[in-house]
Design a protein around this motif. Structure first.
Motif, PDB file in Angstrom:
ATOM      1  N   ASP A 137       0.911  -1.180  -0.094  1.00 43.58           N
ATOM      2  CA  ASP A 137       0.025  -0.063  -0.016  1.00 43.58           C
ATOM      3  C   ASP A 137       0.905   1.282  -0.174  1.00 43.58           C
ATOM      4  OD1 ASP A 137      -2.471  -1.623   0.164  1.00 43.58           O
ATOM      5  OD2 ASP A 137      -2.365  -1.671   2.307  1.00 43.58           O
ATOM      6  N   VAL A 138       2.212   1.045  -0.430  1.00 45.72           N
ATOM      7  CA  VAL A 138       2.985   2.239  -0.550  1.00 45.72           C
ATOM      8  C   VAL A 138       2.461   3.524  -1.457  1.00 45.72           C
ATOM      9  CG1 VAL A 138       4.430   1.392  -2.315  1.00 45.72           C
ATOM     10  CG2 VAL A 138       5.518   3.121  -0.776  1.00 45.72           C
ATOM     11  N   VAL A 139       2.660   4.681  -0.731  1.00 44.22           N
ATOM     12  CA  VAL A 139       2.092   5.838  -1.770  1.00 44.22           C
ATOM     13  C   VAL A 139       2.964   7.092  -1.255  1.00 44.22           C
ATOM     14  CG1 VAL A 139       0.430   7.578  -1.860  1.00 44.22           C
ATOM     15  CG2 VAL A 139      -0.546   5.285  -1.493  1.00 44.22           C
ATOM     16  N   LEU A 140       3.718   7.376  -2.457  1.00 47.11           N
ATOM     17  CA  LEU A 140       4.659   8.489  -2.383  1.00 47.11           C
ATOM     18  C   LEU A 140       4.429   9.362  -3.386  1.00 47.11           C
ATOM     19  CD1 LEU A 140       8.118   6.015  -2.622  1.00 47.11           C
ATOM     20  CD2 LEU A 140       7.116   6.794  -0.527  1.00 47.11           C
ATOM     21  N   ALA A 141       5.123  10.642  -3.074  1.00 44.06           N
ATOM     22  CA  ALA A 141       4.767  11.653  -3.967  1.00 44.06           C
ATOM     23  C   ALA A 141       5.437  11.196  -5.228  1.00 44.06           C
ATOM     24  CB  ALA A 141       5.337  13.038  -3.268  1.00 44.06           C
ATOM     25  N   PRO A 142       4.801  11.965  -6.240  1.00 46.70           N
ATOM     26  CA  PRO A 142       5.374  11.427  -7.587  1.00 46.70           C
ATOM     27  C   PRO A 142       7.052  11.531  -7.870  1.00 46.70           C
ATOM     28  CG  PRO A 142       3.603  12.767  -7.884  1.00 46.70           C
ATOM     29  CD  PRO A 142       3.772  12.760  -6.415  1.00 46.70           C
TER      30      PRO A 142
END
Length: 164
Positions: free
Chosen positions: A45-50
């Motif tokens: 579920d990793v979510v990083l800034a672009p």
């Protein structure tokens, strides 16, 4: 055998009850037997800034971990702006294409590299916003697919350059 509609209780689950495979994985993302040492995993579920997602995906690709790079890129795809989803999906598909190639599945690699190349090209405006030359990257994916489809060998150094 589990009855239709019944929930299997022997599966790994996260705190919300969602099925998760906690088994260790090899560098290609394949599950290993429980108790074996695997490589460090990327949170599904990793979510990083672009910019962070691109940098982390590049690090993983350069290290020979395209499956793990796909997890990072998939997080950006699923959490990103609607108008950028084809671009991020395409990047994730390129990484999955490399995963199939790494696992010896040429047919799957060709298919995913082509789909990824098409989606990256369709998302060229998003790519430009993030410093990615979508035309160059799309051409890379198509070229790699062509070599694999013709039975050619690509050798080492298969990671694409995402930015630059």
């Amino acid at each position: 055998m589990t009855a239709p509609g019944a929930r299997r209780v022997d599966r790994d689950r996260d705190p919300t009850g969602r099925a998760r495979n906690a088994r260790p994985r090899d560098s290609s993302g394949r599950p290993l037997p429980s108790g074996e040492a695997g490589v460090e995993r990327v949170d599904e579920d990793v979510v990083l800034a672009p910019q962070e997602a691109l940098a982390e995906a590049q690090r993983l690709l350069d290290g020979g971990y395209p499956f793990h790079a796909h997890e990072v890129l998939e997080g950006a795809w699923k959490s990103g702006r609607d108008d950028e989803r084809p671009f991020w999906q395409g990047l994730a598909q390129l990484a999955v294409g490399l995963t199939h190639e790494q696992r010896g599945n040429r047919r799957g690699a060709v298919s995913l590299l082509r789909r990824g190349a098409d989606n990256v090209a369709d998302g060229s405006a998003a790519g430009a916003r993030h410093g990615v030359d979508a035309a160059r990257l799309s051409a890379w994916g198509r070229s790699r697919a062509d070599v694999l489809e013709s039975g050619g060998e690509l050798g080492e150094g298969g990671a694409p350059v995402l930015r630059g």
